[in-house]
Enzyme design. Structure first.
Site, PDB file in Angstrom:
ATOM      1  CB  SER A  87      15.198  -3.475   0.294  1.00 35.24           C
ATOM      2  OG  SER A  87      14.246  -3.643  -0.736  1.00 35.24           O
ATOM      3  CE  LYS A 113      11.520  -0.664   0.355  1.00 39.28           C
ATOM      4  NZ  LYS A 113      12.818  -1.313   0.619  1.00 39.28           N
TER       5      LYS A 113
END
Length: 795
Positions: free
Chosen positions: A653, A696
């Site tokens: 990611s 996140k």
């Protein structure tokens, strides 16, 4: 320059249908819901439970805490109809070979009835014997037998005595011992008088007594035969008396069980052995004390009472058994032992049933991951299912108990549907390495980890939540609270259109909300109770996330939220510590210089980068070559690192952020520090979805909120992750006020344009990028490095 718009608040979270929720709250029929969604699993379960052919056992595959056990157990209980062929099993003594007990197949309730009747038989035996041997008729016959023996004996002795007296010798019998003594002057001599006789007289009497002893021996030569004959007559008398005593008792039982051939056969085998036992222990001539009576009863019970392995009621349905600890003994039963004079001893009464005995004729649920770790269990289970027989093989005989007496009980026919609840990894492992697995477990019940959000699944969700709340003693859950529960489930699934299959997490939240509800003396869960429970759990498990935030606040971990910088990008990571999952920003740095080392992943070099992360970094070279180096060799030296990272890193990611940092360092174009970025890329520059997007975003938002929201801060995420957004109310409120922004990108160029505030540049028909664009600067820099390096090589 193309304008990139931030997502609106409607795009940041899903809004479950309040109309459907209200309908479900008003409909009591939803309380009966067993499954939430899982239509594929439901169809497979119905098929597997319905088909009775051998080999169609079930493997229920899915994640832990998705309610597999609860759902499967409830579904089986609701689907199973009353079974008319339920059978009971008990072991009885094998009188010919005690090490091989027989098994009896009985109809429901018969085993307990038989056990009660056998106890009654023992009671009657204890009452009948030894009283039957005190009967005058028995005593007369016994006296006649003894008298016959004594008459023969007395006749033989009388004949010898008459002959001795004719020779002036007296015969004495004392305590079973016969002796002779000379008669002189009409009086028997004692030893003292005998010694005073002349030697000739003594010698005469010695010879005479020797002759008499020979005559006595000849007269009593058949004494053992008389004794045996007498003993045999006494034994026959005892056996006949015992048989006469038990005949009416057994006749009553035989008449009662006339329609059951198995019990009739057992009673007929029992009769001769029972007679022997009565003669041996109940034919005594003396009255027993209570201890002796108890001991004799114990002997009879150990010999004749059936050992019930499985019993059922008349109206029982097929058994559904779950064995949480699937050891060999818990599944297949065990044979217990006792210590007798230093030796291990057992018998058929010490056989204990296992889960397979109890589930015979029904369903057995096992945790496959636990079962596979137990020695001998998997092979024994396959053998039992394959041959349809339940055999008690004791593995301990192979691992140490080699000199102990053991049993080999008769095998029990096995008809059971085994349902294994296991992980996906174990399922595929067994498929690959065990050829018999597919033959025995032909039905796969695959539980999804997400459930599509529709009217039916929403009704089922509300029904199960209401049912659990009522089981806690509450009157229900309010509309707002139920709406919040659905939102929480969507958040757990990280999807705006799918509920999480981990309903146990919703149960946990209801339990914790119940605590706060009761604390306020309420009887209905409100939204405030749910919010309080969520906040409390975040605080309980938030020590690590709070510590990381404090380190960033104090400058121990370097993260900028304002300004611009070259080669520096704020990445977004997710940490999972126990049951706490939270996001935190991480600084990604890159440096570029002339050389031919390629893109070096520092994390990989020091063995902190895991395979997926290293793959993401290696893709960067493929992207650079495909994007910029079509007409010259790709030659550069670049380093990429996640700063202040001291543990293992996995996942790709960060590859989008790493590429932006690399291009920034390559082109010397600064990147905005008030934005953080996450996303995975492929070699063609397409941005791919990632996991943990909500955590996140919220992690970076929390830091910006602490430092003060400027109205320019935000995050960049893959466009394909937009459907996964289920953000908390603080983030949604900040976005609504324009204080925080969330941008979605589909390509690397979109991300570059947002973070550099410059056009990325599209390639023209001539194969060139527009001057002043980021891509133009990147091509030029790579071309110059290639010339420098290749020129140096030529010199």
């Amino acid at each position: 320059m193309t304008e990139h718009l931030s997502l609106t608040t409607k795009q940041l979270s899903a809004i479950p249908s309040r109309r459907f929720i209200n309908q479900a709250l008003a409909d009591d029929s939803v309380l009966k819901a067993t499954f939430i969604g899982q239509h594929r699993a439901r169809e497979a379960l119905s098929f597997g439970l319905g088909i009775r052919s051998r080999g169609y056992n079930l493997y229920v595959m899915g994640e832990h805490a998705t309610g597999r056990y609860t759902l499967v157990h409830e579904y089986i209980a609701k689907s199973v109809e009353q079974v008319a062929t339920l059978e009971e099993w008990c072991y009885i003594n094998n009188f010919e070979e005690e090490r091989e007990p027989f098994v009896l197949r009985l109809r429901p309730t018969e085993s307990k009835l038989l056990h009660k009747d056998m106890e009654g038989l023992i009671d009657e035996l204890m009452d009948t014997f030894p009283a039957a041997y005190d009967n005058p008729g028995y005593q007369r016959k016994k006296a006649a037998i003894n008298r016959e023996f004594e008459q023969r004996y007395d006749k033989a002795i009388d004949e010898v005595e008459q002959h001795a007296q004719s020779k002036s010798v007296a015969l004495y019998e004392d305590g079973g011992t016969i002796s002779f003594s000379p008669i002189v002057d009409g009086k028997p001599l004692d030893d003292a008088a005998f010694t005073k006789l002349e030697d000739e007289q003594r010698q005469h009497y010695y010879q005479l007594i020797d002759q008499l002893e020979d005559i006595l021996s000849e007269a009593l030569i058949e004494l053992p035969k008389w004794k045996r004959h007498s003993s045999e007559q006494l034994r026959k008398l005892k056996r006949d008396t015992a048989e006469q005593g038990i005949r009416p008792l057994l006749k009553d039982l035989e008449h009662k069980y006339a329609n059951d051939l198995a019990i009739l056969k057992f009673l007929r085998q029992l009769k001769p052995h029972l007679i022997d036992t009565i003669v041996e222990i109940l034919a005594g001539d003396h009255k027993d004390d209570k201890q002796d009576e108890y001991d004799k009863r114990s002997v009879l019970e150990e010999q004749y009472l059936p050992n019930i392995m499985v019993s059922h009621g008349l109206n029982d349905t097929a058994p559904v058994v779950y064995e949480p600890n699937p050891t060999h003994q818990n599944l297949f039963g065990k044979i217990e032992y006792t210590n007798m004079q230093g030796s291990m001893f057992t018998n058929y009464r010490m056989i204990r049933s296992g889960a397979l005995h109890k589930a015979n004729g029904g369903y057995l649920l096992l945790d496959a991951d636990k079962m596979i770790d137990q020695p001998y269990v998997w092979d024994s289970l396959k053998r039992a299912l394959k041959f349809g027989e339940l055999k008690m093989e004791l593995p301990q005989l192979d691992v140490g108990m080699v000199n102990s007496m053991t049993l080999t009980p008769q095998q029990i026919p096995l008809d059971v549907k085994v349902v294994l609840l296991g992980s996906r990894e174990l399922y595929y492992l067994l498929q690959d390495y065990d050829e018999e697995f597919d033959e025995l477990f032909r039905v796969l019940v695959d539980f999804d980890h997400e459930i599509p959000l529709n009217k039916q699944s929403l009704f089922d969700f509300v029904g199960r939540a209401r049912h659990h709340a009522q089981s806690l003693g509450l009157t229900g859950i309010s509309e707002e609270a139920m709406h919040r529960l659905v939102e929480h489930s969507l958040r757990l699934a990280e999807h705006q259109q799918n509920l999480s299959a981990r309903f146990s997490d919703i149960i946990e939240l209801i339990n914790e909300s119940h605590y706060f509800c009761v604390k306020e003396h309420g009887d209905k869960i409100e939204i405030t109770h749910i919010e309080t429970a969520l906040t409390a759990k975040t605080r309980r498990t938030g020590r690590v996330s709070q510590a990381l935030l404090e380190d960033i606040k104090q400058g121990q971990i370097l993260i900028a939220t304002q300004g611009t910088a070259v080669g520096l990008v704020n990445g977004l990571t997710v940490l999972e510590v126990g049951d706490s999952v939270f996001g935190t920003p991480a600084r990604i740095t890159s440096t570029v210089y002339a050389g031919a080392n390629g893109v070096v992943d520092i994390e990989r070099e020091v063995e902190l980068g895991q395979p997926i992360h290293s793959k993401g970094v290696m893709l960067l070279s493929g992207y650079l070559g495909h994007k910029y180096a079509q007409y010259f060799p790709l030659t550069l030296s670049a380093n990429i690192a996640l700063e202040q990272s001291y543990g293992h890193i996995d996942g790709d990611s960060a590859s989008l952020g790493e590429l932006v940092a690399l291009i920034s360092a390559l082109t010397d174009i600064p990147v905005r520090q008030d934005l953080a970025i996450t996303g995975s890329i492929n070699q063609y520059g397409e941005v791919q979805s990632i996991g943990g997007v909500n955590e996140k975003i919220e992690g970076f938002f929390t830091l910006c909120q602490h430092r003060g929201l400027t109205g320019t801060q935000g995050v960049v995420i893959p466009q394909s992750n937009q459907i996964n957004l289920m953000l908390n109310k603080q983030v949604i409120s900040a976005v609504d006020q324009g204080l925080f922004h969330i941008y979605t990108v589909a390509t690397v160029d979109d991300a570059i344009a947002i973070l550099t505030a410059k056009e990325a540049g599209k390639i023209t028909s001539k194969g060139r990028y527009p001057k002043g664009s980021v891509n133009y600067a990147a091509v030029n820099r790579l071309y110059n490095i290639s010339n420098i390096v290749n020129g140096a090589d030529e010199e």
